[in-house]
Design a protein around this motif. Structure first.
Motif, PDB file in Angstrom:
ATOM      1  N   LYS A 168       0.813  -1.215   0.000  1.00  0.00           N
ATOM      2  CA  LYS A 168       0.000   0.000   0.000  1.00  0.00           C
ATOM      3  C   LYS A 168       0.848   1.267   0.000  1.00  0.00           C
ATOM      4  O   LYS A 168       0.378   2.331  -0.389  1.00  0.00           O
ATOM      5  CB  LYS A 168      -0.923  -0.001   1.217  1.00  0.00           C
ATOM      6  CG  LYS A 168      -1.976  -1.103   1.185  1.00  0.00           C
ATOM      7  CD  LYS A 168      -2.897  -1.003   2.392  1.00  0.00           C
ATOM      8  CE  LYS A 168      -3.963  -2.092   2.351  1.00  0.00           C
ATOM      9  NZ  LYS A 168      -4.863  -2.022   3.532  1.00  0.00           N
ATOM     10  N   LEU A 169       2.099   1.140   0.442  1.00  0.00           N
ATOM     11  CA  LEU A 169       3.003   2.289   0.494  1.00  0.00           C
ATOM     12  C   LEU A 169       4.354   1.870  -0.068  1.00  0.00           C
ATOM     13  O   LEU A 169       5.252   1.469   0.673  1.00  0.00           O
ATOM     14  CB  LEU A 169       3.167   2.789   1.928  1.00  0.00           C
ATOM     15  CG  LEU A 169       2.002   3.560   2.540  1.00  0.00           C
ATOM     16  CD1 LEU A 169       2.268   3.839   4.007  1.00  0.00           C
ATOM     17  CD2 LEU A 169       1.756   4.871   1.798  1.00  0.00           C
ATOM     18  N   THR A 180       1.675  12.641  -4.175  1.00  0.00           N
ATOM     19  CA  THR A 180       2.342  11.669  -3.308  1.00  0.00           C
ATOM     20  C   THR A 180       1.276  10.769  -2.703  1.00  0.00           C
ATOM     21  O   THR A 180       0.076  10.981  -2.888  1.00  0.00           O
ATOM     22  CB  THR A 180       3.117  12.358  -2.167  1.00  0.00           C
ATOM     23  OG1 THR A 180       2.173  12.961  -1.268  1.00  0.00           O
ATOM     24  CG2 THR A 180       4.067  13.423  -2.697  1.00  0.00           C
ATOM     25  N   ASP A 181       1.708   9.785  -1.934  1.00  0.00           N
ATOM     26  CA  ASP A 181       0.750   8.899  -1.279  1.00  0.00           C
ATOM     27  C   ASP A 181      -0.143   9.647  -0.293  1.00  0.00           C
ATOM     28  O   ASP A 181      -1.245   9.205   0.016  1.00  0.00           O
ATOM     29  CB  ASP A 181       1.492   7.777  -0.548  1.00  0.00           C
ATOM     30  CG  ASP A 181       2.201   6.852  -1.523  1.00  0.00           C
ATOM     31  OD1 ASP A 181       1.567   6.409  -2.485  1.00  0.00           O
ATOM     32  OD2 ASP A 181       3.401   6.580  -1.315  1.00  0.00           O
ATOM     33  N   ASN A 206      -3.946  10.615  -0.812  1.00  0.00           N
ATOM     34  CA  ASN A 206      -5.040   9.690  -0.529  1.00  0.00           C
ATOM     35  C   ASN A 206      -5.790  10.073   0.740  1.00  0.00           C
ATOM     36  O   ASN A 206      -6.899   9.596   0.981  1.00  0.00           O
ATOM     37  CB  ASN A 206      -4.507   8.261  -0.395  1.00  0.00           C
ATOM     38  CG  ASN A 206      -3.913   7.743  -1.694  1.00  0.00           C
ATOM     39  OD1 ASN A 206      -4.402   8.048  -2.775  1.00  0.00           O
ATOM     40  ND2 ASN A 206      -2.845   6.969  -1.597  1.00  0.00           N
TER      41      ASN A 206
END
Length: 276
Positions: free
Chosen positions: A45-46, A200-201, A204
């Protein structure tokens, strides 16, 4: 002073995103980069770990040191800084990039999440700065650069997510205080913030954000490079916006930073000036 060749950068949260982009830009100059982050094992997930970041840094021409470090823990920060000095002989630059985000209201904010943001953002910035400063004070052109916004007390930034705003502004106020405290000793302490949302993440965590309306982290990497190659006594105590700085330094093509140059860009949090 247009290069970071031979400089040692200690970057928190550099396993991915903005921290990694800054690290890779420095690596292309031939810098030594310490990747200080918690991610030592791959997570679907990351994506990205301290080890994959270090490998990418060395492919770009830099020297890398991967250190697993939770900046909430005093002893881990002390150990990471000691490893850095043992490996590279000192520290020239600290990048306070690590940050926790939770964009919810008061009734939807668990105290565990509130504490995480407070400990990582404001306290982590203070701790890493405090620990690196004895070495920065010996450096030729010392810089502390924190990814934090200009201080802003407008209620519209506090009402929707007071916990996050408090934690993020804590980073800004630490910057303000350290800049004044160490001004006479020649340590530059500045903050950098994007004018637009960055792909970037972390996006989200922001409801409704469209990736196509964001910019790549490269714009912050280029802005950081411009700051870090400036003589430390000439630039301190500033809250720098990436696009504003790059325009002042002669950059005219910003489409290359856009995920989709044809889309209207989303303004980032905490900025009152509207995008054109």
């Amino acid at each position: 002073m247009s290069t970071l060749r031979g400089k040692t950068l200690f970057i928190t949260g550099a396993s991915r995103g903005i921290g990694l982009a800054i690290a890779l830009r420095a690596a292309r100059d031939g810098a030594n980069v310490v990747v200080a982050a918690k991610s030592s094992v791959s997570n679907p997930k990351l994506p990205g770990t301290i080890h994959s970041a270090a490998e990418a840094i060395e492919k770009e021409g830099g020297q890398a040191l991967a250190v697993k470090c939770d900046i909430r823990e005093d002893e881990q920060v002390l150990a990471a800084v000691a490893q850095t000095v043992d490996r590279f002989g000192g520290i020239d630059i600290l990048i306070n990039n690590a940050s926790a985000i939770w964009l919810r209201g008061t009734l939807d904010t668990p105290m565990k999440r509130f504490d995480l943001m407070s400990q990582v953002n404001a306290r982590g910035t203070f701790l890493c700065s405090q620990t690196c400063l004895p070495h920065l004070l010996k450096a030729e052109n010392p810089h502390i650069l924190t990814l934090a916004p200009p201080p802003n007390l407008d209620p519209r930034w506090w009402g929707p997510h007071a916990g996050y705003t408090l934690a993020k502004m804590g980073m800004s106020f630490v910057t303000l205080g350290l800049a004044e405290e160490f001004r006479a000793q020649g340590v530059a302490v500045n903050a950098l913030w994007p004018r637009t949302v960055i792909a970037t993440d972390a996006i989200n965590m922001i409801p409704g954000v469209q990736l196509a309306r964001c910019r790549y982290p490269d714009i912050l990497a280029d802005a950081a490079h411009a700051i870090l190659t400036t003589p430390s006594r000439e630039l301190t105590g500033h809250f720098v916006i990436d696009e504003t700085l790059l325009r002042a330094r002669g950059v005219v093509d910003f489409d290359r930073y856009a995920v989709d140059p044809g889309q209207a860009l989303l303004p980032d949090l905490f900025l009152d000036e509207a995008l054109p």
